[in-house]
Design a protein around this motif. Structure first.
Motif, PDB file in Angstrom:
ATOM      1  N   PRO A 181      42.608  43.212  40.835  1.00 12.05           N
ATOM      2  CA  PRO A 181      43.577  43.723  41.822  1.00 12.05           C
ATOM      3  C   PRO A 181      43.740  45.238  41.785  1.00 12.05           C
ATOM      4  O   PRO A 181      44.060  45.850  42.815  1.00 12.05           O
ATOM      5  CB  PRO A 181      44.880  43.015  41.427  1.00 12.05           C
ATOM      6  N   ASP A 182      43.536  45.845  40.623  1.00 16.36           N
ATOM      7  CA  ASP A 182      43.684  47.298  40.511  1.00 16.36           C
ATOM      8  C   ASP A 182      42.642  48.058  41.323  1.00 16.36           C
ATOM      9  O   ASP A 182      42.810  49.259  41.581  1.00 16.36           O
ATOM     10  CB  ASP A 182      43.582  47.729  39.040  1.00 16.36           C
ATOM     11  N   ASP A 183      41.577  47.364  41.711  1.00 15.03           N
ATOM     12  CA  ASP A 183      40.476  48.024  42.421  1.00 15.03           C
ATOM     13  C   ASP A 183      40.516  47.807  43.927  1.00 15.03           C
ATOM     14  O   ASP A 183      39.611  48.253  44.642  1.00 15.03           O
ATOM     15  CB  ASP A 183      39.128  47.525  41.875  1.00 15.03           C
ATOM     16  N   THR A 184      41.532  47.115  44.443  1.00 20.38           N
ATOM     17  CA  THR A 184      41.535  46.722  45.845  1.00 20.38           C
ATOM     18  C   THR A 184      41.489  47.910  46.800  1.00 20.38           C
ATOM     19  O   THR A 184      40.722  47.915  47.773  1.00 20.38           O
ATOM     20  CB  THR A 184      42.776  45.860  46.161  1.00 20.38           C
ATOM     21  N   ALA A 211      46.819  37.570  48.112  1.00 22.25           N
ATOM     22  CA  ALA A 211      47.160  36.143  48.230  1.00 22.25           C
ATOM     23  C   ALA A 211      45.992  35.268  47.793  1.00 22.25           C
ATOM     24  O   ALA A 211      46.185  34.277  47.072  1.00 22.25           O
ATOM     25  CB  ALA A 211      47.562  35.816  49.664  1.00 22.25           C
ATOM     26  N   LEU A 212      44.780  35.609  48.215  1.00 20.75           N
ATOM     27  CA  LEU A 212      43.614  34.813  47.845  1.00 20.75           C
ATOM     28  C   LEU A 212      43.344  34.889  46.347  1.00 20.75           C
ATOM     29  O   LEU A 212      42.961  33.896  45.724  1.00 20.75           O
ATOM     30  CB  LEU A 212      42.387  35.283  48.632  1.00 20.75           C
ATOM     31  N   ARG A 213      43.547  36.077  45.781  1.00 20.51           N
ATOM     32  CA  ARG A 213      43.353  36.195  44.330  1.00 20.51           C
ATOM     33  C   ARG A 213      44.388  35.366  43.583  1.00 20.51           C
ATOM     34  O   ARG A 213      44.097  34.786  42.537  1.00 20.51           O
ATOM     35  CB  ARG A 213      43.434  37.665  43.914  1.00 20.51           C
ATOM     36  N   GLY A 214      45.600  35.295  44.135  1.00 16.71           N
ATOM     37  CA  GLY A 214      46.625  34.464  43.519  1.00 16.71           C
ATOM     38  C   GLY A 214      46.265  32.988  43.520  1.00 16.71           C
ATOM     39  O   GLY A 214      46.737  32.223  42.678  1.00 16.71           O
ATOM     40  N   LEU A 215      45.423  32.596  44.478  1.00 14.88           N
ATOM     41  CA  LEU A 215      44.962  31.204  44.569  1.00 14.88           C
ATOM     42  C   LEU A 215      43.634  30.993  43.834  1.00 14.88           C
ATOM     43  O   LEU A 215      43.050  29.909  43.907  1.00 14.88           O
ATOM     44  CB  LEU A 215      44.794  30.814  46.044  1.00 14.88           C
ATOM     45  N   TYR A 216      43.159  32.043  43.164  1.00 16.31           N
ATOM     46  CA  TYR A 216      41.878  32.006  42.453  1.00 16.31           C
ATOM     47  C   TYR A 216      40.720  31.646  43.381  1.00 16.31           C
ATOM     48  O   TYR A 216      39.787  30.934  43.006  1.00 16.31           O
ATOM     49  CB  TYR A 216      41.926  31.027  41.273  1.00 16.31           C
ATOM     50  N   ALA A 217      40.807  32.121  44.617  1.00 17.14           N
ATOM     51  CA  ALA A 217      39.757  31.850  45.604  1.00 17.14           C
ATOM     52  C   ALA A 217      38.666  32.907  45.509  1.00 17.14           C
ATOM     53  O   ALA A 217      38.922  34.071  45.194  1.00 17.14           O
ATOM     54  CB  ALA A 217      40.341  31.844  47.007  1.00 17.14           C
ATOM     55  N   ASN A 218      37.441  32.502  45.776  1.00 20.99           N
ATOM     56  CA  ASN A 218      36.315  33.433  45.848  1.00 20.99           C
ATOM     57  C   ASN A 218      36.117  33.839  47.302  1.00 20.99           C
ATOM     58  O   ASN A 218      36.045  32.977  48.188  1.00 20.99           O
ATOM     59  CB  ASN A 218      35.040  32.789  45.299  1.00 20.99           C
TER      60      ASN A 218
END
Length: 294
Positions: free
Chosen positions: A123-126, A166-173
């Motif tokens: 997330p720090d690189d978004t 949001a997608l990262r929170g869902l561990y989605a690729n």
């Protein structure tokens, strides 16, 4: 030729048409639910049963494996391959095509143009990740989505960051791509069989949407693809190792761009729009290729 079709539903249009085409060309065809196939693996010995009986003697297998059963379906297909059965779309090729990130990397490495794509995990690189892509709109795609599901358009940097978080929170690729505005919600589906584009159609997104998938309410019409578009489609299928593929292109100012290479392309839309016997072409190609491989 004795043909097996791996499909979870024998009533689906594509599955029915392949069975009909096989029988019209004098071949026997049987639909096998891949989840009912089970395997015995030993050194130098590969066996498979279906509903209590051995599976053997098939000359070729057509995989119609849905994305929800990719892992098990490709294992069954690999077992067929180990048993010496020909398939136009090998298990590893399907896995390459299903993984959008992997497919894009392989295509780009071979000089095939596609929408600029970025991918990151932390997330720090978004913010920097999005700067590598450029200003919005951005297209955000789930890595293993299908039929337009899991594809989102964001028009502001803040919206892109919110969706990504949001997608990262869902561990989605997922991957993030540039939006090709000049395409105006249209793309081109080229159906590749045995190194040739046998049919093409132009798909248009419904008003208010940018996804042209027919399952999402898009419309389609037959279209004559250009020589360059056909060459790109054939090359994309070859790079991923697919003998039968639906290659989705988008017409941009810099030429045709590959959006996706589908290893299990549907037949209903392309046959209904263009009046081409795509199922028959697929069966003919497989019969010829299986005879040569045998």
């Amino acid at each position: 030729m004795k043909l097996a079709i791996l499909s979870r539903n024998s009533k689906l249009y594509s599955t029915r048409r392949l069975v009909e085409a096989a029988r019209e060309h004098g071949h026997s065809a049987r639909v096998l639910d891949p989840l009912r196939c089970y395997m015995r693996i030993a050194s130098g010995s590969f066996q498979m049963h279906y509903m209590g009986k051995p599976i053997k003697g098939y000359d070729a297998v057509i995989p119609r494996i849905g994305s929800s059963v990719t892992r098990y379906g490709t294992a069954v297909l690999r077992q067929f391959e180990m048993m010496g059965t020909y398939t136009p779309n090998p298990s590893d090729a399907i896995l390459r095509a299903r993984d959008k990130l992997r497919a894009h990397q392989l295509l780009a490495a071979q000089g095939i143009d596609l929408p600029i794509t970025v991918f990151g995990d932390n997330p720090d690189d978004t913010v920097d990740l999005l700067s590598m892509l450029g200003p919005p709109p951005h297209v955000i795609k789930l890595n293993e989505g299908a039929q337009g599901a899991g594809v989102m358009l964001t028009e502001k940097p803040s919206a892109s960051r919110s969706v990504i978080e949001a997608l990262r929170g869902l561990y989605a690729n997922f991957v993030v791509q540039e939006f090709i505005a000049e395409a105006q919600g249209a793309d081109l589906r080229c159906f590749v069989v045995g190194g040739k584009v046998i049919a093409s159609m132009r798909r248009q997104a419904p008003e208010g949407d940018f996804r042209s998938n027919l399952h999402r309410g898009g419309t389609a019409e037959p279209v004559e693809s250009t020589e360059e578009e056909r060459a790109v489609a054939v090359r994309a299928a070859q790079v991923l190792g697919l003998g039968v593929a639906g290659v989705d292109l988008i017409r941009s100012q810099r030429g045709p761009l590959v959006l996706e290479v589908n290893s299990t392309p549907g037949l209903e839309g392309i046959e209904g729009v263009g009046g081409v016997d795509v199922a028959g072409a697929v069966v003919e190609h497989i019969a010829e290729a299986a005879a040569c491989s045998g």
